[in-house]
Design a protein around this motif. Structure first.
Motif, PDB file in Angstrom:
ATOM      1  N   ALA A 166      -6.126   6.527   1.623  1.00 40.16           N
ATOM      2  CA  ALA A 166      -7.067   5.959   2.593  1.00 40.16           C
ATOM      3  C   ALA A 166      -6.704   4.520   2.947  1.00 40.16           C
ATOM      4  O   ALA A 166      -6.891   4.088   4.095  1.00 40.16           O
ATOM      5  N   TYR A 167      -6.165   3.785   1.978  1.00 44.56           N
ATOM      6  CA  TYR A 167      -5.793   2.396   2.245  1.00 44.56           C
ATOM      7  C   TYR A 167      -4.735   2.289   3.345  1.00 44.56           C
ATOM      8  O   TYR A 167      -4.684   1.301   4.070  1.00 44.56           O
ATOM      9  N   THR A 168      -3.880   3.315   3.462  1.00 45.82           N
ATOM     10  CA  THR A 168      -2.842   3.264   4.506  1.00 45.82           C
ATOM     11  C   THR A 168      -3.474   3.277   5.889  1.00 45.82           C
ATOM     12  O   THR A 168      -2.976   2.634   6.818  1.00 45.82           O
ATOM     13  N   TYR A 169      -4.582   4.000   6.048  1.00 43.21           N
ATOM     14  CA  TYR A 169      -5.270   4.040   7.339  1.00 43.21           C
ATOM     15  C   TYR A 169      -5.968   2.711   7.629  1.00 43.21           C
ATOM     16  O   TYR A 169      -6.033   2.272   8.784  1.00 43.21           O
ATOM     17  N   VAL A 170      -6.483   2.076   6.589  1.00 44.42           N
ATOM     18  CA  VAL A 170      -7.127   0.773   6.759  1.00 44.42           C
ATOM     19  C   VAL A 170      -6.111  -0.264   7.246  1.00 44.42           C
ATOM     20  O   VAL A 170      -6.357  -1.008   8.197  1.00 44.42           O
ATOM     21  N   VAL A 171      -4.957  -0.289   6.587  1.00 44.49           N
ATOM     22  CA  VAL A 171      -3.914  -1.243   6.965  1.00 44.49           C
ATOM     23  C   VAL A 171      -3.409  -0.963   8.376  1.00 44.49           C
ATOM     24  O   VAL A 171      -3.172  -1.880   9.167  1.00 44.49           O
ATOM     25  N   ALA A 172      -3.257   0.315   8.724  1.00 48.58           N
ATOM     26  CA  ALA A 172      -2.803   0.674  10.068  1.00 48.58           C
ATOM     27  C   ALA A 172      -3.794   0.200  11.124  1.00 48.58           C
ATOM     28  O   ALA A 172      -3.399  -0.308  12.187  1.00 48.58           O
ATOM     29  N   ALA A 173      -5.080   0.345  10.845  1.00 46.57           N
ATOM     30  CA  ALA A 173      -6.106  -0.098  11.796  1.00 46.57           C
ATOM     31  C   ALA A 173      -6.083  -1.616  11.948  1.00 46.57           C
ATOM     32  O   ALA A 173      -6.184  -2.139  13.068  1.00 46.57           O
ATOM     33  N   LEU A 174      -5.938  -2.329  10.842  1.00 42.82           N
ATOM     34  CA  LEU A 174      -5.877  -3.790  10.902  1.00 42.82           C
ATOM     35  C   LEU A 174      -4.630  -4.258  11.654  1.00 42.82           C
ATOM     36  O   LEU A 174      -4.678  -5.215  12.432  1.00 42.82           O
ATOM     37  N   GLY A 175      -3.510  -3.573  11.428  1.00 39.00           N
ATOM     38  CA  GLY A 175      -2.283  -3.915  12.132  1.00 39.00           C
ATOM     39  C   GLY A 175      -2.418  -3.696  13.626  1.00 39.00           C
ATOM     40  O   GLY A 175      -1.948  -4.507  14.433  1.00 39.00           O
ATOM     41  N   SER A 176      -3.065  -2.605  14.012  1.00 42.99           N
ATOM     42  CA  SER A 176      -3.283  -2.323  15.427  1.00 42.99           C
ATOM     43  C   SER A 176      -4.188  -3.374  16.055  1.00 42.99           C
ATOM     44  O   SER A 176      -3.944  -3.838  17.177  1.00 42.99           O
ATOM     45  N   LEU A 177      -5.216  -3.793  15.325  1.00 43.77           N
ATOM     46  CA  LEU A 177      -6.120  -4.824  15.832  1.00 43.77           C
ATOM     47  C   LEU A 177      -5.399  -6.153  15.996  1.00 43.77           C
ATOM     48  O   LEU A 177      -5.577  -6.856  17.008  1.00 43.77           O
TER      49      LEU A 177
ATOM     50  N   VAL B 208       0.836  -1.203   0.000  1.00 39.56           N
ATOM     51  CA  VAL B 208       0.000   0.000   0.000  1.00 39.56           C
ATOM     52  C   VAL B 208       0.870   1.252   0.000  1.00 39.56           C
ATOM     53  O   VAL B 208       0.597   2.214  -0.726  1.00 39.56           O
ATOM     54  N   SER B 209       1.941   1.248   0.797  1.00 44.57           N
ATOM     55  CA  SER B 209       2.842   2.401   0.846  1.00 44.57           C
ATOM     56  C   SER B 209       3.531   2.619  -0.498  1.00 44.57           C
ATOM     57  O   SER B 209       3.666   3.757  -0.961  1.00 44.57           O
ATOM     58  N   ALA B 210       3.956   1.521  -1.126  1.00 41.73           N
ATOM     59  CA  ALA B 210       4.609   1.630  -2.431  1.00 41.73           C
ATOM     60  C   ALA B 210       3.629   2.149  -3.478  1.00 41.73           C
ATOM     61  O   ALA B 210       3.983   2.985  -4.327  1.00 41.73           O
ATOM     62  N   ASN B 211       2.398   1.658  -3.423  1.00 41.98           N
ATOM     63  CA  ASN B 211       1.370   2.108  -4.363  1.00 41.98           C
ATOM     64  C   ASN B 211       1.065   3.586  -4.174  1.00 41.98           C
ATOM     65  O   ASN B 211       0.919   4.341  -5.156  1.00 41.98           O
ATOM     66  N   LEU B 212       0.994   4.024  -2.906  1.00 39.44           N
ATOM     67  CA  LEU B 212       0.730   5.438  -2.616  1.00 39.44           C
ATOM     68  C   LEU B 212       1.844   6.317  -3.167  1.00 39.44           C
ATOM     69  O   LEU B 212       1.583   7.343  -3.806  1.00 39.44           O
ATOM     70  N   LYS B 213       3.078   5.907  -2.956  1.00 41.23           N
ATOM     71  CA  LYS B 213       4.222   6.676  -3.448  1.00 41.23           C
ATOM     72  C   LYS B 213       4.201   6.781  -4.971  1.00 41.23           C
ATOM     73  O   LYS B 213       4.405   7.858  -5.540  1.00 41.23           O
TER      74      LYS B 213
END
Length: 223
Positions: free
Chosen positions: A198-209, A18-23
């Motif tokens: 927005a996908y970066t926030y989704v992944v961050a939330a899943l990682g936190s969970l 996701v980070s690579a795609n965003l960049k």
């Protein structure tokens, strides 16, 4: 335990993708020119929404863009502030989306703002509490339980952030189109850039969970 590590590894890989795609998206859309700079886009969106008491300023760094309600400033990274392209316009409009949320008392934003002091406090001490809790689990399990509660609040914050960020992007792309900033060709680019963010926030939330479940698993197994 093995299942957890597979899950955690999958989330880590997804985060990298996701980070690579965003960049890549922002680099690509930074090559598509637009008539207004990020600063001008932000100021126009604010004024179009009847907001005149928020200042648009430049801040150092890359992708450091944010809205600070305490100082009533939209802080745009130097490249976004100065450049005239689709990526800069999308970022500037997104941050102004948060300003509009604040001005209209958007409920999820109010919830997230209420959690900020707790999350700021928790982020500074939670790892130490969890570490101490794991070391003293058999003699003082309440310490780790306290750490889990604090981490759960941080995870809740991550999930409340999702509708806040998505809504800000929706406001941004709608305004960009209605104000004539983007056209049929560039509008899809703005949507794509903000969707990738927005996908970066989704992944961050899943990682936190996933991390929260890991700590809960340790607490339950060692009791």
């Amino acid at each position: 335990m093995a299942t957890y590590w597979i899950l955690f590894g999958g989330i880590a890989l997804l985060s990298w993708l996701v980070s690579a795609n965003l960049k890549n998206k922002f680099e690509k859309y930074s090559q598509t020119p637009l008539g207004l700079s990020g600063k001008e886009v932000a100021e126009k969106m604010l004024h179009d929404n009847g907001i005149y008491d928020v200042q648009v300023i430049s801040t150092p760094g890359h992708l450091t863009d944010h809205y600070n309600p305490a100082t009533k400033t939209v802080n745009l990274s130097e490249s976004v502030y100065l450049q005239r392209n689709v990526a800069a316009a999308a970022v500037a409009a997104h941050e102004c989306g948060h300003v509009v949320q604040h001005a209209t008392a958007y409920a999820p934003l109010k919830m997230r703002s209420a959690l900020v002091p707790i999350v700021s406090f928790s982020s500074n001490i939670v790892q130490w509490i969890l570490l101490g809790g794991m070391l003293m689990l058999h003699v003082f399990p309440q310490l780790m339980l306290a750490g889990i509660v604090l981490f759960a609040l941080m995870t809740l914050f991550s999930f409340i952030t999702l509708p806040v960020e998505i809504n800000a992007s929706m406001r941004a792309v709608a305004w960009l189109s209605n104000a004539g900033i983007t056209n049929n060709r560039t509008h899809g680019m703005a949507v794509g850039a903000l969707r990738s963010a927005a996908y970066t926030y989704v992944v961050a939330a899943l990682g936190s969970l996933a991390t929260l479940l890991y700590y809960i698993m340790i607490f339950n197994r060692r009791r």
